[in-house]
Design an enzyme around this catalytic site. Sequence first.
Site, PDB file in Angstrom:
ATOM      1  N   GLY A  22       0.804  -1.230  -0.018  1.00 47.04           N
ATOM      2  CA  GLY A  22      -0.041  -0.045   0.031  1.00 47.04           C
ATOM      3  C   GLY A  22       0.808   1.398   0.060  1.00 47.04           C
ATOM      4  N   ILE A  23       0.299   2.166   0.716  1.00 45.19           N
ATOM      5  CA  ILE A  23       0.997   3.654   0.747  1.00 45.19           C
ATOM      6  C   ILE A  23       2.390   3.337   1.355  1.00 45.19           C
ATOM      7  CG2 ILE A  23       1.036   5.651   1.860  1.00 45.19           C
ATOM      8  CD1 ILE A  23      -2.026   5.565   1.590  1.00 45.19           C
ATOM      9  N   ASP A  61       4.922  -5.123  15.742  1.00 41.95           N
ATOM     10  CA  ASP A  61       3.641  -4.600  16.523  1.00 41.95           C
ATOM     11  C   ASP A  61       3.727  -3.465  17.126  1.00 41.95           C
ATOM     12  OD1 ASP A  61       1.184  -4.071  17.645  1.00 41.95           O
ATOM     13  OD2 ASP A  61       1.185  -5.957  18.729  1.00 41.95           O
ATOM     14  N   VAL A  62       3.355  -2.151  16.583  1.00 44.37           N
ATOM     15  CA  VAL A  62       3.611  -0.779  17.013  1.00 44.37           C
ATOM     16  C   VAL A  62       2.893  -0.695  18.368  1.00 44.37           C
ATOM     17  CG1 VAL A  62       4.140   0.082  15.209  1.00 44.37           C
ATOM     18  CG2 VAL A  62       1.956   0.523  15.909  1.00 44.37           C
ATOM     19  N   TYR A 146     -10.804   5.979  14.007  1.00 41.77           N
ATOM     20  CA  TYR A 146      -9.922   6.263  12.877  1.00 41.77           C
ATOM     21  C   TYR A 146      -9.564   7.966  12.807  1.00 41.77           C
ATOM     22  CZ  TYR A 146      -7.564   6.275   8.540  1.00 41.77           C
ATOM     23  OH  TYR A 146      -6.624   6.328   7.443  1.00 41.77           O
ATOM     24  N   THR A 181      -6.042   1.068  -1.680  1.00 48.06           N
ATOM     25  CA  THR A 181      -5.104   0.375  -0.943  1.00 48.06           C
ATOM     26  C   THR A 181      -5.945  -1.232  -0.318  1.00 48.06           C
ATOM     27  OG1 THR A 181      -5.249   1.176   1.274  1.00 48.06           O
ATOM     28  CG2 THR A 181      -3.461   1.904  -0.349  1.00 48.06           C
TER      29      THR A 181
HETATM   30  N1  LIG Z   1      -5.844   4.157   1.924  1.00 51.36           N
HETATM   31  C1  LIG Z   1      -6.572   5.176   2.328  1.00 51.36           C
HETATM   32  O1  LIG Z   1      -7.511   5.616   1.668  1.00 51.36           O
HETATM   33  C2  LIG Z   1      -5.728   5.885   3.315  1.00 51.36           C
HETATM   34  C3  LIG Z   1      -6.270   7.374   3.142  1.00 51.36           C
HETATM   35  C4  LIG Z   1      -5.653   8.089   4.340  1.00 51.36           C
HETATM   36  C5  LIG Z   1      -4.454   7.889   4.988  1.00 51.36           C
HETATM   37  N2  LIG Z   1      -4.395   6.381   5.019  1.00 51.36           N
HETATM   38  C6  LIG Z   1      -3.128   5.980   5.991  1.00 51.36           C
HETATM   39  O2  LIG Z   1      -2.001   5.430   5.282  1.00 51.36           O
HETATM   40  C7  LIG Z   1      -1.498   4.794   5.777  1.00 51.36           C
HETATM   41  C8  LIG Z   1      -0.930   3.255   5.039  1.00 51.36           C
HETATM   42  O3  LIG Z   1      -2.061   2.819   4.916  1.00 51.36           O
HETATM   43  P1  LIG Z   1      -2.517   1.750   3.522  1.00 51.36           P
HETATM   44  O4  LIG Z   1      -3.907   2.347   3.066  1.00 51.36           O
HETATM   45  O5  LIG Z   1      -1.422   1.714   2.610  1.00 51.36           O
HETATM   46  O6  LIG Z   1      -3.085   0.475   4.488  1.00 51.36           O
HETATM   47  P2  LIG Z   1      -2.358  -0.847   4.479  1.00 51.36           P
HETATM   48  O7  LIG Z   1      -3.525  -1.675   5.311  1.00 51.36           O
HETATM   49  O8  LIG Z   1      -1.828  -1.462   3.181  1.00 51.36           O
HETATM   50  O9  LIG Z   1      -1.092  -0.629   5.583  1.00 51.36           O
HETATM   51  C9  LIG Z   1      -1.207  -0.444   6.924  1.00 51.36           C
HETATM   52  C10 LIG Z   1       0.081  -1.227   7.495  1.00 51.36           C
HETATM   53  O10 LIG Z   1       0.099  -1.087   8.777  1.00 51.36           O
HETATM   54  C11 LIG Z   1       0.555  -2.192   9.357  1.00 51.36           C
HETATM   55  N3  LIG Z   1      -0.286  -2.386  10.610  1.00 51.36           N
HETATM   56  C12 LIG Z   1      -1.469  -2.703  10.963  1.00 51.36           C
HETATM   57  N4  LIG Z   1      -1.520  -2.720  12.403  1.00 51.36           N
HETATM   58  C13 LIG Z   1      -0.419  -2.650  12.858  1.00 51.36           C
HETATM   59  C14 LIG Z   1       0.366  -2.862  14.244  1.00 51.36           C
HETATM   60  N5  LIG Z   1      -0.463  -3.356  15.062  1.00 51.36           N
HETATM   61  N6  LIG Z   1       1.870  -2.927  14.246  1.00 51.36           N
HETATM   62  C15 LIG Z   1       2.608  -2.487  13.261  1.00 51.36           C
HETATM   63  N7  LIG Z   1       1.764  -2.290  11.975  1.00 51.36           N
HETATM   64  C16 LIG Z   1       0.641  -2.455  11.796  1.00 51.36           C
HETATM   65  C17 LIG Z   1       0.093  -3.184   8.545  1.00 51.36           C
HETATM   66  O11 LIG Z   1       0.840  -4.492   8.548  1.00 51.36           O
HETATM   67  C18 LIG Z   1       0.522  -2.693   7.286  1.00 51.36           C
HETATM   68  O12 LIG Z   1       1.853  -2.809   6.518  1.00 51.36           O
HETATM   69  C19 LIG Z   1      -1.951   4.346   7.121  1.00 51.36           C
HETATM   70  O13 LIG Z   1      -1.772   5.277   8.280  1.00 51.36           O
HETATM   71  C20 LIG Z   1      -3.611   4.902   6.784  1.00 51.36           C
HETATM   72  O14 LIG Z   1      -4.243   5.100   8.001  1.00 51.36           O
HETATM   73  C21 LIG Z   1      -4.793   5.528   3.988  1.00 51.36           C
END
Ligand SMILES: NC(=O)c1ccc[n+]([C@@H]2O[C@H](COP(=O)([O-])OP(=O)(O)OC[C@H]3O[C@@H](n4cnc5c(N)ncnc54)[C@H](O)[C@@H]3O)[C@@H](O)[C@H]2O)c1
Length: 241
Positions: A22-23, A61-62, A146, A181
């Site tokens: 993802g991001i 795990d954060v 969230y 994502t």
């Molecule tokens: N996808 C969207 O539309 C969107 C919009 C705004 C912000 N974001 C933010 O972008 C960031 C990346 O999100 P994404 O969309 O790529 O999602 P994603 O689900 O692909 O990635 C999330 C990541 O967080 C990790 N994670 C989850 N729980 C965890 C924990 N307890 N400890 C450590 N790592 C943990 C996962 O393993 C994964 O690598 C996030 O902060 C998300 O909130 C996403």
Amino acid sequence: MPGNLFDFTGAQVLVVGASRAGIGAAIARAFQAAGAAVQITGAEDAPAEEDRARFAYTRLDVTDLGAVQALAARTVTLDILVNCAAITARGEEMAPAFFEHVVDVNLHGTFRMAQAFHGHLKAQKGSLINISSMYATFGSPKNPAYGASKAAVTQLTRSLAVAWAGDGIRVNAVAPGFIVTMQSARSRSDPAHVAAVNLRTPMGRWGQPEDIAGPVLFLASPAAAFMTGTCLAIDGGYSIA
Ligand SMILES: NC(=O)c1ccc[n+]([C@@H]2O[C@H](COP(=O)([O-])OP(=O)(O)OC[C@H]3O[C@@H](n4cnc5c(N)ncnc54)[C@H](O)[C@@H]3O)[C@@H](O)[C@H]2O)c1
């Protein structure tokens, strides 16, 4: 200042939450393409197939302070820390225990990482980038934990920016809009929602993970040397229309 403002050769970068293509993964790949040595983490046992050979990976795990501190203890040098780890579950966040868990991962996890690597970033006069969200400002009826956690991440970004400016650390954030994502997969299973986002967004589309990488590299680069405490919207204009 180097001739090429976006050359990260020699920089050590850690992207937290980059395991699901993802991001975080897009940001990690962009830093690597710009010359940086990049490590990634995620909650899964292994990163996405396409990133396995590309990055050194740590399962982290954060919410586990001991694990976060142990990773910091075995990290020699860090120039740039990117906090991407977050969870959300549309429609499930009114349950108190889950609300707490979401805030624990998204907000406390961001702080745990920042605090654990403060010394590393101070030593390198480095840069911290947090990933907030458009839901830091909009009400999010289906994702209240969230939204609250992301508003707090934006505010934490400002507080750490002020607290650590004297250490030479810049702290900034980005606020993505609707991005394709795995995190948004559940909401994207509703075609009416997908269409409504396209219609409401001035640029007429959902964002891709790669759309977030450029602004993050910019904030971490010498091009943003006088920027700290900011949160850049990356949403195709959604938040200003
Ligand atoms: N996808 C969207 O539309 C969107 C919009 C705004 C912000 N974001 C933010 O972008 C960031 C990346 O999100 P994404 O969309 O790529 O999602 P994603 O689900 O692909 O990635 C999330 C990541 O967080 C990790 N994670 C989850 N729980 C965890 C924990 N307890 N400890 C450590 N790592 C943990 C996962 O393993 C994964 O690598 C996030 O902060 C998300 O909130 C996403």
